[in-house]
Design a protein around this motif. Structure first.
Motif, mmCIF file in Angstrom:
data_model
loop_
_atom_site.group_PDB
_atom_site.id
_atom_site.type_symbol
_atom_site.label_atom_id
_atom_site.label_comp_id
_atom_site.label_asym_id
_atom_site.label_seq_id
_atom_site.Cartn_x
_atom_site.Cartn_y
_atom_site.Cartn_z
ATOM 1 N N ALA A 13 0.840 -1.053 -0.027
ATOM 2 C CA ALA A 13 0.165 -0.140 -0.039
ATOM 3 C C ALA A 13 0.786 1.318 -0.031
ATOM 4 O O ALA A 13 2.108 1.194 0.148
ATOM 5 N N CYS A 14 0.171 2.450 -0.150
ATOM 6 C CA CYS A 14 1.197 3.725 -0.349
ATOM 7 C C CYS A 14 0.366 4.635 0.828
ATOM 8 O O CYS A 14 -0.736 4.835 0.821
ATOM 9 N N ILE A 15 1.393 5.370 1.270
ATOM 10 C CA ILE A 15 1.180 6.424 2.221
ATOM 11 C C ILE A 15 1.708 7.683 1.430
ATOM 12 O O ILE A 15 2.893 8.033 1.383
ATOM 13 N N VAL A 16 0.961 8.780 1.077
ATOM 14 C CA VAL A 16 1.193 9.994 0.637
ATOM 15 C C VAL A 16 1.341 10.988 1.666
ATOM 16 O O VAL A 16 0.153 11.145 2.304
ATOM 17 N N LEU A 17 2.450 11.579 2.178
ATOM 18 C CA LEU A 17 2.378 12.516 3.347
ATOM 19 C C LEU A 17 1.942 13.636 2.845
ATOM 20 O O LEU A 17 3.060 14.571 2.112
ATOM 21 N N ALA A 18 0.993 14.549 3.158
ATOM 22 C CA ALA A 18 0.598 15.829 2.543
ATOM 23 C C ALA A 18 -0.023 16.790 3.557
ATOM 24 O O ALA A 18 -1.013 17.528 3.419
ATOM 25 N N ALA A 19 0.579 16.577 4.913
ATOM 26 C CA ALA A 19 -0.017 17.333 6.221
ATOM 27 C C ALA A 19 0.483 18.514 6.454
ATOM 28 O O ALA A 19 0.049 19.462 7.175
#
Length: 222
Positions: A13-19
């Motif tokens: 799976a993928c986690i895109v960090l955009a916080a």
């Protein structure tokens, strides 16, 4: 934030960090446009190509605007909220991990401000990880080892112990078994207004060609 999200099952799976709040830039870097599209959408497109149906994007600062962007463009990603985004990168990474279904074997961690990282670059990383799926695979570029990186389930406990603005790079640097994948595309990131000028002239193909010429030159000297 919901503790578990349901999406298409699979090993990666993928986690895109955009916080992040883009404090140095002064405006949301996730919304900066490159080739007529927001940087966040570029990152999500690349993520969806290698982990279709298994992409989580972690939002914090400007979450309402970013959620509206996702809805407007039909982005194939599940948004997860990190209400404590001001406390640093670790919390966002852990929020993404908390959303992973139990069957997830590894996570690909990406940032939104590396616009030259394309699907092709991620596929090189994915191929390297598949050869040693129990070992972390990470991009290697001018700053050393860093993200994008694929982190197998075995290191998630370490990720959950991170605090403050410490991200996956801390674990990557400590590991002696990481599979390093040359990825000059990852050198380009957007943090300041000067970086926006560079972005206007960015050519991922040119970056790779320069890297290839440099590698060839070093090889001839050996």
């Amino acid at each position: 934030m919901r503790s578990r999200l349901r999406f298409r099952p699979g090993g990666l799976a993928c986690i895109v960090l955009a916080a992040g709040g883009s404090r140095r830039l002064g405006r949301p870097k996730q919304l900066v446009r490159y080739r007529q599209r927001a940087l966040l959408l570029h990152a999500l497109d690349a993520a969806a190509a290698v982990a279709p149906g298994r992409v989580v994007v972690v939002l914090g600062a400007d979450a309402l605007r970013l959620r509206a962007l996702l809805r407007r463009h039909g982005a194939h990603a599940i948004p997860v909220s990190n209400c404590r985004w001001q406390h640093g990168l670790a919390g966002s990474l852990q929020a993404g991990l908390a959303a992973m279904p139990p069957a997830t074997r590894a996570v690909l961690v990406m940032l939104t401000d590396q616009p030259a990282v394309t699907t092709n670059a991620l596929c090189r990383l994915l191929d390297a990880w598949r050869r040693r799926p129990n070992v972390t695979a990470a991009a290697r570029y001018a700053c050393g080892i860093g993200v994008p990186a694929i982190l197998p389930h075995a290191v998630w406990r370490q990720l959950r112990s991170l605090k403050g603005d410490t991200g996956a790079r801390a674990i990557l640097r400590e590991s002696t078994q990481t599979t390093a994948v040359d990825m000059p595309e990852a050198e380009v990131d957007i943090d300041t207004t000067d970086d926006l000028t560079k972005l206007a002239n960015l050519s991922p193909t040119l970056i790779v060609r320069r890297h290839s010429r440099l590698a060839g030159s070093l090889a001839r000297r050996r």
